[in-house]
Design a protein around this motif. Structure first.
Motif, PDB file in Angstrom:
ATOM      1  N   VAL A  82       0.832  -1.204   0.000  1.00 22.97           N
ATOM      2  CA  VAL A  82       0.000   0.000   0.000  1.00 22.97           C
ATOM      3  C   VAL A  82       0.866   1.253   0.000  1.00 22.97           C
ATOM      4  CG1 VAL A  82      -1.740   1.313   1.281  1.00 22.97           C
ATOM      5  CG2 VAL A  82      -1.929  -1.176   1.104  1.00 22.97           C
ATOM      6  N   CYS A 200     -10.084   4.055  -0.431  1.00 18.96           N
ATOM      7  CA  CYS A 200     -10.381   2.640  -0.669  1.00 18.96           C
ATOM      8  C   CYS A 200      -9.753   1.839   0.461  1.00 18.96           C
ATOM      9  CB  CYS A 200      -9.798   2.170  -2.003  1.00 18.96           C
ATOM     10  SG  CYS A 200     -10.714   2.719  -3.459  1.00 18.96           S
ATOM     11  N   ILE A 202      -8.197  -2.155   1.606  1.00 18.93           N
ATOM     12  CA  ILE A 202      -7.620  -3.379   1.063  1.00 18.93           C
ATOM     13  C   ILE A 202      -7.214  -4.279   2.231  1.00 18.93           C
ATOM     14  CG2 ILE A 202      -5.322  -2.333   0.956  1.00 18.93           C
ATOM     15  CD1 ILE A 202      -6.688  -4.812  -1.626  1.00 18.93           C
ATOM     16  N   LYS A 235      -9.342   2.914  -6.996  1.00 20.56           N
ATOM     17  CA  LYS A 235      -9.934   1.589  -7.208  1.00 20.56           C
ATOM     18  C   LYS A 235      -9.028   0.707  -8.058  1.00 20.56           C
ATOM     19  CE  LYS A 235     -14.339   1.356  -8.165  1.00 20.56           C
ATOM     20  NZ  LYS A 235     -15.663   1.638  -8.775  1.00 20.56           N
ATOM     21  N   ALA A 238      -6.292  -0.447  -5.795  1.00 16.26           N
ATOM     22  CA  ALA A 238      -6.773  -1.474  -4.867  1.00 16.26           C
ATOM     23  C   ALA A 238      -6.891  -2.830  -5.549  1.00 16.26           C
ATOM     24  CB  ALA A 238      -8.122  -1.055  -4.275  1.00 16.26           C
ATOM     25  N   VAL A 250     -12.257  -6.879  -2.526  1.00 16.52           N
ATOM     26  CA  VAL A 250     -11.946  -5.814  -3.475  1.00 16.52           C
ATOM     27  C   VAL A 250     -12.133  -6.301  -4.891  1.00 16.52           C
ATOM     28  CG1 VAL A 250     -10.114  -4.358  -4.423  1.00 16.52           C
ATOM     29  CG2 VAL A 250     -10.379  -4.583  -1.960  1.00 16.52           C
TER      30      VAL A 250
END
Length: 254
Positions: A82, A200, A202, A235, A238, A250
């Motif tokens: 991330v 978002c 995850i 998105k 993710a 996801v």
């Protein structure tokens, strides 16, 4: 076609179909005769690449593939995946990035990545806020089951934050459900004044970790077209991370 090519095509078929596959899928998608498909699948089972769920009659990733996946997860933990992806987004957009986690009923900021755009207020690592009042919080709450979500909103801490307003709870649950449907959450001038954010979430099914990542920018830039552009970037990011962690919450979103 070599055995290596055949194995690769079968594993890619599992990814494409997002789950277990049957002999009939191999025949239909790869054009194999039934006898060849059966023989190849049995060989892959013996090697540990796949295994058969006799109850459902489907083939799933086998113990060897699971072990490799766990090794990859240990080498590239969720936080690193991330962090690297969000740094790239911050560089691309000039916006500030945040990585946060859900800690009981609050959002805890873990990391801040500064962008070129100056924010009116910067939220620092270690800061906490009600999860229902932030885009990162709603992104993480959207990962909960309906039962877990109801328990969250009716917990004593959240009830006190909301002063027991049932109508407000209905609106917040609707906002979380909208996040589930759209795959992202946004906030404009909510918990942080004059600031907008798009988030978002995850997760890593192996470690049961989950984090939210967001881009934050001045409220004046939060036009509908820009919100949709940032949401699309987040998105897409993710989904790329989900392919590495196996996060189906996801990858199954529209």
């Amino acid at each position: 076609m070599s055995m290596l090519d055949t194995t690769a095509h079968i594993l890619k078929l599992m990814v494409t179909l997002k789950g277990g596959i049957r002999i009939s899928d191999v025949i239909a998608h790869l054009g194999m005769p039934k006898s060849t498909a059966s023989r190849v699948m049995n060989q892959l089972v013996s090697y540990g690449y796949i295994e058969k769920d006799d109850a459902k009659g489907v083939f799933l990733p086998g113990p060897l593939m699971v072990a490799v996946s766990q090794l990859i997860n240990r080498q590239a933990p969720l936080s690193d995946l991330v962090d690297n992806a969000l740094r790239s987004l911050c560089e691309q957009t000039g916006y500030t990035g945040y990585i946060s986690m859900l800690d009981s009923q609050e959002i805890l900021v873990l990391r801040v990545i500064h962008g070129r755009q100056t924010l009116p207020i910067v939220t620092w690592p270690g800061s906490r806020s009600p999860a229902w009042g932030t885009s990162t919080g709603r992104a993480l709450l959207a990962r909960l089951s309906d039962t877990e979500l109801q328990a969250f909103f009716h917990s004593p801490t959240v009830a006190a934050q909301l002063n027991g307003g049932s109508h407000q709870i209905d609106k917040l649950v609707a906002a979380v459900n909208r996040t589930r449907k759209e795959g992202f959450a946004s906030a404009i001038n909510e918990s942080v004044a004059d600031t907008a954010s798009v988030s978002c979430a995850i997760g890593d099914p192996t470690t049961h970790e989950a984090v939210a990542f967001c881009l934050s920018f001045p409220q004046t830039l939060a036009q509908p077209q820009e919100l949709q552009r940032i949401a699309a970037l987040l998105k897409e990011t993710a989904l790329l991370i989900a392919e590495k962690t196996g996060d189906t919450l996801v990858s199954h979103q529209p």
